[in-house]
Design a protein around this motif. Sequence first.
Motif, PDB file in Angstrom:
ATOM      1  N   PRO A   1       2.045  -8.628  -7.034  1.00  0.00           N
ATOM      2  CA  PRO A   1       2.745  -7.495  -6.429  1.00  0.00           C
ATOM      3  C   PRO A   1       2.637  -6.263  -7.293  1.00  0.00           C
ATOM      4  N   ASN A   2       2.593  -5.098  -6.647  1.00  0.00           N
ATOM      5  CA  ASN A   2       2.542  -3.842  -7.389  1.00  0.00           C
ATOM      6  C   ASN A   2       3.884  -3.576  -8.078  1.00  0.00           C
TER       7      ASN A   2
ATOM      8  N   LYS B   1      -0.462   1.260 -15.699  1.00  0.00           N
ATOM      9  CA  LYS B   1       0.865   0.877 -15.203  1.00  0.00           C
ATOM     10  C   LYS B   1       0.795  -0.094 -14.039  1.00  0.00           C
ATOM     11  N   ILE B   2      -0.377  -0.324 -13.485  1.00  0.00           N
ATOM     12  CA  ILE B   2      -0.508  -1.195 -12.320  1.00  0.00           C
ATOM     13  C   ILE B   2      -1.577  -2.247 -12.595  1.00  0.00           C
TER      14      ILE B   2
ATOM     15  N   GLU C   1       1.112   9.443  -5.812  1.00  0.00           N
ATOM     16  CA  GLU C   1       1.475  10.824  -5.486  1.00  0.00           C
ATOM     17  C   GLU C   1       2.492  11.376  -6.485  1.00  0.00           C
ATOM     18  N   GLN C   2       3.465  10.555  -6.857  1.00  0.00           N
ATOM     19  CA  GLN C   2       4.450  11.003  -7.842  1.00  0.00           C
ATOM     20  C   GLN C   2       3.789  11.296  -9.182  1.00  0.00           C
TER      21      GLN C   2
ATOM     22  N   LEU D   1       0.820  -1.203   0.000  1.00  0.00           N
ATOM     23  CA  LEU D   1       0.000   0.000   0.000  1.00  0.00           C
ATOM     24  C   LEU D   1       0.860   1.261   0.000  1.00  0.00           C
ATOM     25  N   HIS D   2       1.942   1.224   0.774  1.00  0.00           N
ATOM     26  CA  HIS D   2       2.825   2.391   0.832  1.00  0.00           C
ATOM     27  C   HIS D   2       3.444   2.672  -0.536  1.00  0.00           C
ATOM     28  N   LYS D   3       3.899   1.636  -1.222  1.00  0.00           N
ATOM     29  CA  LYS D   3       4.494   1.811  -2.548  1.00  0.00           C
ATOM     30  C   LYS D   3       3.452   2.321  -3.537  1.00  0.00           C
TER      31      LYS D   3
END
Length: 262
Positions: free
Chosen positions: A260-261, A173-174, A118-119, A110-112
């Motif tokens: 995985p992301n 992208k995800i 945000e980027q 989740l953090h990644k």
Amino acid sequence: MKRRPIKRNKSTGAPKWMVTYSDMITLVLVFFILLFSMSQINLVQFEAISDSFNNRMIFDFSPSPVPMENPTENTNDLESAKNANEIDNPIQLKDVIDRDEEEVMKEDSLHKLMTDVEQYLDQNNLNNVISASRNERGVVLVLQELILFDPGEAEILSSGKPFLNRIGTLLAKIPNEIKVEGHTDSKPMSSFRYPSNWELSGARASSVVRYLVKVNDFDKSRFTIVGYSDTKPLVPNDSPENMSKNRRVEIVILENKNKPNK
């Protein structure tokens, strides 16, 4: 005639009772050495107890990692058996450790994901029109009504399509699944096309998904839609400004449990 004095031999060395005492101590020592040599260690319990010192969560479930031989009067037999089984079964300990690792991996994922979003918003100058936050479900993108729709309508505005195009680039992208949620304010809605806010919120979520799938050729199975009407406001509907904030579409990038992301 004088009596000869009796010559007494002076005693030397340890007293005689020490010999017997030394023999007894030696026999006791030999006895304990024999007991130790014949004893066997229960490897399963030994490993379970060893793991318990490395895993503090074991103390949250059991007061002691060692089964009690003489439980107190307040501890019933069932509870004692339960505590003993938690330690005797190493599979349960492994499950606890696996759950810890799974939570850590989910938190990192989740953090990644939040960092990537945000980027992307920063690079594309979208922070003023799209807000991003993170919760237990994943990353939530919030688009206000004014960006996408006219009041009381669910057709996407031409001015709003470039923003959806950039979101589509991000989603491409995800691999995560996407949930699109429509929200309205508490002002009653009544029209031929949308009899209530339920239909309007659902239609807006549906319009966003249809556009994203059509333009980006996404797999339809990645998306789900839901209309919440006015049941989940961000702020109380007590002013025009607050009601404007509640009229929104949320794009939830769900935590991906299978992949995985990237």
